[in-house]
Design a protein around this motif. Structure first.
Motif, short mmCIF file in Angstrom:
data_model
loop_
_atom_site.label_atom_id
_atom_site.label_comp_id
_atom_site.label_asym_id
_atom_site.label_seq_id
_atom_site.Cartn_x
_atom_site.Cartn_y
_atom_site.Cartn_z
N GLN A 1 -8.17 -9.20 -18.62
CA GLN A 1 -8.18 -10.65 -18.72
C GLN A 1 -8.43 -11.24 -17.33
O GLN A 1 -7.82 -10.83 -16.35
N TRP A 2 -9.34 -12.23 -17.28
CA TRP A 2 -9.69 -12.79 -15.97
C TRP A 2 -8.48 -13.40 -15.28
O TRP A 2 -8.29 -13.25 -14.08
N GLN A 3 -7.61 -14.09 -16.04
CA GLN A 3 -6.45 -14.70 -15.44
C GLN A 3 -5.47 -13.67 -14.90
O GLN A 3 -4.74 -13.94 -13.94
N ASP A 4 -5.46 -12.47 -15.52
CA ASP A 4 -4.57 -11.42 -15.01
C ASP A 4 -5.01 -10.96 -13.62
O ASP A 4 -4.18 -10.76 -12.71
N VAL A 5 -6.33 -10.79 -13.47
CA VAL A 5 -6.85 -10.41 -12.16
C VAL A 5 -6.54 -11.48 -11.13
O VAL A 5 -6.14 -11.20 -9.99
N TRP A 6 -6.75 -12.72 -11.54
CA TRP A 6 -6.49 -13.84 -10.62
C TRP A 6 -5.01 -13.86 -10.20
O TRP A 6 -4.68 -14.02 -9.01
N LEU A 7 -4.10 -13.70 -11.16
CA LEU A 7 -2.67 -13.75 -10.84
C LEU A 7 -2.26 -12.60 -9.92
O LEU A 7 -1.42 -12.77 -9.02
N VAL A 8 -2.87 -11.40 -10.14
CA VAL A 8 -2.56 -10.27 -9.24
C VAL A 8 -3.03 -10.59 -7.82
O VAL A 8 -2.31 -10.39 -6.83
N TYR A 9 -4.28 -11.08 -7.72
CA TYR A 9 -4.79 -11.47 -6.40
C TYR A 9 -3.90 -12.56 -5.78
O TYR A 9 -3.64 -12.54 -4.57
N TRP A 10 -3.51 -13.48 -6.60
CA TRP A 10 -2.67 -14.61 -6.11
C TRP A 10 -1.36 -14.09 -5.53
O TRP A 10 -0.92 -14.49 -4.45
N LEU A 11 -0.72 -13.16 -6.25
CA LEU A 11 0.54 -12.60 -5.76
C LEU A 11 0.34 -11.87 -4.45
O LEU A 11 1.13 -12.02 -3.50
N LEU A 12 -0.74 -11.09 -4.35
CA LEU A 12 -0.99 -10.32 -3.14
C LEU A 12 -1.23 -11.24 -1.93
O LEU A 12 -0.67 -11.03 -0.85
N GLU A 13 -2.06 -12.26 -2.13
CA GLU A 13 -2.37 -13.14 -1.01
C GLU A 13 -1.20 -14.05 -0.66
O GLU A 13 -0.97 -14.38 0.51
N ALA A 14 -0.42 -14.47 -1.67
CA ALA A 14 0.76 -15.29 -1.38
C ALA A 14 1.77 -14.51 -0.57
O ALA A 14 2.37 -15.03 0.40
N LEU A 15 1.96 -13.23 -0.94
CA LEU A 15 2.89 -12.41 -0.17
C LEU A 15 2.37 -12.19 1.25
O LEU A 15 3.15 -12.18 2.22
N GLY A 16 1.06 -12.05 1.39
CA GLY A 16 0.48 -11.91 2.72
C GLY A 16 0.72 -13.14 3.58
O GLY A 16 1.01 -13.04 4.78
N VAL A 17 0.62 -14.35 2.97
CA VAL A 17 0.89 -15.58 3.71
C VAL A 17 2.35 -15.62 4.15
O VAL A 17 2.67 -15.94 5.31
N ILE A 18 3.27 -15.29 3.24
CA ILE A 18 4.70 -15.34 3.55
C ILE A 18 5.06 -14.37 4.67
O ILE A 18 5.84 -14.69 5.58
N LEU A 19 4.45 -13.17 4.64
CA LEU A 19 4.83 -12.13 5.60
C LEU A 19 4.13 -12.27 6.95
O LEU A 19 4.75 -12.04 8.00
N PHE A 20 2.83 -12.65 6.95
CA PHE A 20 2.05 -12.53 8.18
C PHE A 20 1.68 -13.87 8.83
O PHE A 20 1.37 -13.88 10.03
N ALA A 21 1.66 -14.96 8.10
CA ALA A 21 1.26 -16.24 8.72
C ALA A 21 2.22 -16.66 9.84
O ALA A 21 1.77 -17.08 10.91
N PRO A 22 3.55 -16.56 9.64
CA PRO A 22 4.45 -17.00 10.72
C PRO A 22 4.28 -16.24 12.03
O PRO A 22 4.20 -16.84 13.10
N ILE A 23 4.20 -14.88 11.94
CA ILE A 23 4.15 -14.12 13.18
C ILE A 23 2.81 -14.30 13.89
O ILE A 23 2.73 -14.37 15.12
N PHE A 24 1.72 -14.47 13.12
CA PHE A 24 0.44 -14.69 13.78
C PHE A 24 0.36 -16.08 14.40
O PHE A 24 -0.30 -16.28 15.42
N PHE A 25 1.03 -17.02 13.78
CA PHE A 25 1.09 -18.35 14.40
C PHE A 25 1.76 -18.26 15.76
O PHE A 25 1.27 -18.81 16.76
N PHE A 26 2.88 -17.53 15.85
CA PHE A 26 3.58 -17.39 17.13
C PHE A 26 2.77 -16.59 18.14
O PHE A 26 2.64 -16.97 19.30
N ILE A 27 2.21 -15.47 17.70
CA ILE A 27 1.48 -14.59 18.63
C ILE A 27 0.27 -15.29 19.22
O ILE A 27 -0.01 -15.20 20.43
N LEU A 28 -0.45 -16.04 18.39
CA LEU A 28 -1.69 -16.65 18.85
C LEU A 28 -1.44 -17.97 19.57
O LEU A 28 -2.15 -18.31 20.52
N ARG A 29 -0.48 -18.74 19.11
CA ARG A 29 -0.25 -20.06 19.70
C ARG A 29 0.56 -19.96 20.99
O ARG A 29 0.24 -20.60 21.98
#
Length: 755
Positions: A161-189
């Protein structure tokens, strides 16, 4: 992280990015993306932890949209060259990450303007922006485009199902934002701040203990799992969850944001490779279950860190408020004391001065303009002070309408010029409050020379100098010897304590000084002025000149006057036989008592209680005191004369409007000030003045009393000029009132010489 660091972090404009940071961004993007491929099941085409979504958003928050010029080519290189993915999937993935991150960035920037008013995003709104605008909205957009690219690249994906693929991608990218966006903001800024935070955190004893416990839990979990003891191995594996939360409560945001992805990756490795006795992950559903656990761990840790961070900021704010004025943002009295103490302790620089600034009309401004108007005036004064020329000047608001400026490392000449300029600035009209006239400002200045014991003493000396300037209509008063002024103030405080205690415990002593008629044909009845004495800790008598300044400065005069009235009447009531021979008992009243509308009724009640004939009581009022409140003085004299008492104008001749007061008020007698009496025998001008006073008094049917009569020659001369009564050491020195009455039995019409 301090509040100052937080402000700098969120408000600092994006600077020119050095080349090494762009290279670091490219290296980390490629390295972490490649490493993420190790965190997956065999024959699964996606990574369990996908850092790219977090790297994109963190880089855009740190560098702005220009980061896409580096990130998009890097992701295309990774997808097409390193991973050999279909061009449609690689292009959709890179473009999707770019568009989703831009959407999240725009929403977060718009939130800054809505929340901060000045484009500042408070740390309190950090997690909602990360979760909703970044992980939900931004990741939703990027995963939607990425899922579309996956469908075009792999036609066999139509089995899902297309929505299943989308939801899996969504979960993966959302978790990536939660885990990696804060530390990269600090490291780069703020790379230096990030490194300092890591070094400071891992130098703490509690963090080192945490690190030892974490390594022990990981090691025991692996060892027990390899030994096949699956009963205890998961306990140590799941112990990572509370350990991460503990670290969140101890560490700074950069350290936590660096540790969380590592623990997340470690937990995924444990699950996929079945380390530590964790349940086996066999399919995508199992991977998603692990990722949900990791996401919950990350969110819990970030929430704990956010709560702890806000608690830290609140404590820092309370600490600042302890040294900062809430209304103006200037230092308060504690802040000023701390700066003066630091100055005295380090003894740096040349010379230092403290200026105490008093807005004299603050109460009138409040009455005319209300609280908002007075706040506007103080705000304008604060701006004027903040524009003061010296960078190292410490500016403080001590109370309503009271400011202070500590001038450091400045010569006396510079200090004098600066204070003059300061007075000129602050005295200007405040147009913002509708005030068109100049403000009345009094400034007291003292050198901070290290000769006093505490910062409070310097502020007290400067405040006394400002009060002196106010009383003497000066703009600025400089203290030449702060140690002397502080000693005098200490003495005044000590006398105030003694006087207050003596009033409460009835330990004051009544004295009296005889007043004698100069006409020897008049009956020599008992006439006297009541005086007051106070004993110090050693039992020595203090004269009024020693303790009266304390009573006036600290508002004890009305209470002291009532004490004298009550105890004088009580004494006279116990002298019924001698009371018949008393022709006059004179009691001095202060200017503060003249403003007491209840004083006349109090006198009436005391006269009635002790049954004292009112005609025997004379109240002496100095003309300078009457000036301060003409209406109350007039009403008081009217009420007291109605009771039957008499009123005398004391210290006549020294004021600016002596004869004017005689015309305005109804007196029974006037007391000629001693300044005209001391040199009467040798000064013809004094003689003419006394004669003129006597002529006026005689025309107004007033009795006259001469003060400071020191010998018989002066008394004879006064009698010839027409003065009715004399008082002074030549008549009799002040003695306890009881002794005067005993002596009064045999009063003779003889004027005693001064010796």
């Amino acid at each position: 992280m301090s509040a100052t660091s937080a402000k700098a972090l969120h408000r600092r404009p994006i600077a020119q990015v050095p080349l090494w940071q762009w290279a670091l961004l490219v290296a980390l993007t490629l390295g972490l993306s490649a490493a993420s491929r190790l965190l997956t099941l065999p024959d699964v085409s996606f990574s369990a932890l996908w850092p790219a979504s977090g790297i994109f958003l963190g880089a855009l928050l740190a560098f702005g949209k220009r980061a896409l010029w580096v990130l998009v080519p890097t992701m295309l290189f990774w997808s097409w060259v390193l991973m050999a993915e279909p061009w449609v999937m690689g292009f959709a993935g890179a473009i999707g990450l770019a568009i989703g991150s831009v959407v999240a960035l725009v929403l977060i920037e718009r939130g800054k303007k809505t929340i901060g008013g000045r484009g500042a995003l408070s740390p309190l709104h950090y997690l909602p922006n990360l979760y909703f605008k970044g992980a939900v909205v931004g990741s939703g957009v990027s995963s939607l485009i990425g899922a579309a690219g996956y469908y075009f690249a792999f036609p066999e994906a139509a089995a899902f199902q297309w929505q299943d693929v989308w939801l899996v991608y969504w979960l993966l990218e959302a978790l990536g934002v939660i885990l990696f966006a804060p530390i990269f903001f600090f490291i780069l800024r703020r790379p230096q701040f990030t490194l300092e935070s890591l070094a400071n955190d891992f130098a703490k004893r509690r963090v080192l203990i945490w690190l030892a416990l974490a390594m022990t839990a990981i090691s025991l979990s692996i060892v027990l799992g390899q030994l096949g003891d699956v009963r205890y191995a998961p306990i140590f594996a799941f112990a990572l969850f509370p350990l991460v939360c503990w670290f969140a409560a101890e560490a700074s945001p950069p350290s936590l944001d660096l540790v969380i992805p590592q623990f997340a990756a470690l937990f995924v490795v444990f699950s996929i490779y079945q380390w530590g006795g964790l349940p086996e992950v066999e399919d995508i559903t199992g991977v998603l279950r692990v990722l949900l656990q990791v996401g919950i761990l990350a969110v819990m840790a970030q929430l704990v860190a956010s709560i702890n961070h806000q608690r830290h900021l609140l404590l820092e704010r309370f600490k600042r408020q302890a040294y900062q004025d809430y209304r103006t943002g200037l230092a308060n009295d504690r802040g000023l004391y701390a700066d003066i103490a630091d100055l005295l302790e380090n003894k740096r620089g040349r010379s230092h001065f403290l200026a105490y600034i008093s807005l004299l009309d603050i109460q009138i401004i409040k009455e005319l303009l209300a609280l908002d108007g007075s706040a506007t005036v103080e705000s304008v004064l604060t701006q004027q002070l903040q524009q003061f020329a010296f960078d190292n000047a410490v500016i403080a608001r001590l109370s309503e309408g009271r400011f202070a400026v500590l001038l450091q490392d400045i010569s006396p000449e510079q200090a004098y010029a600066s204070v003059e300029e300061l007075h000129q600035r602050l005295s200007r009209p405040v147009d913002e409050a509708g005030m068109r006239t100049n403000l009345r400002i009094a400034i007291g200045v003292t050198a901070v020379d290290g000769k006093l014991y505490s910062p409070q003493q310097y502020v007290s000396v400067a405040a006394q100098a400002a009060n002196y300037a106010k009383q003497h209509s000066l703009k600025i008063h400089w203290v030449d010897n702060p140690k002397k002024v502080a000693a005098e103030h200490y003495t005044k405080l000590n006398h105030f304590g003694l006087l207050k205690e003596a009033i409460e415990n009835d330990e004051l002593e009544l004295f009296a000084q005889e007043i004698r008629a100069l006409d020897q044909t008049q009956p020599q009845d008992i006439a006297f002025e009541v005086l007051i004495r106070l004993r110090d800790e050693m039992g020595q008598l203090l004269t009024p000149a020693q303790f009266m300044p304390a009573a006036e400065a600290f508002g004890l005069m009305p209470e002291l006057d009532r004490w004298v009235i009550r105890h004088t009447f009580a004494f006279l009531a116990n002298q019924r036989q001698r009371l018949q021979r008393v022709s006059k008992c004179a009691i001095n009243l202060s200017g503060a008592s003249l403003s007491d509308p209840e004083l006349a009724s109090y006198i009436g009640s005391q006269l009635e209680q002790y049954r004292i004939p009112a005609a025997k009581i004379t109240f002496e009022i100095t003309e300078t005191e009457a000036i301060t409140s003409k209406s109350q003085a007039t009403q008081f004299m009217l009420d007291v004369r109605t009771l039957g008492c008499r009123i005398a104008l004391d210290d006549f001749g020294t004021g600016l409007a002596s004869f004017e007061y005689l015309r305005q008020f109804h007196f029974d007698e006037i007391k000629i000030d001693g300044v005209f009496i001391r040199d009467l025998a040798s000064n013809t001008i004094d003689e003419k003045i006394v004669l003129a006073i006597c002529n006026v008094a005689r025309a107004m049917q007033l009795k006259t009393v001469a003060e400071f009569v020191e010998n018989s020659d002066i008394s004879e001369q006064l009698a010839g000029l027409g003065v009715d009564y004399a008082q002074g050491y030549g008549i009799g020195k002040p003695t306890p009132i009881g002794e005067l009455f005993q002596h009064g039995e045999s009063i003779q019409p003889v004027i005693h010489t001064s010796d």
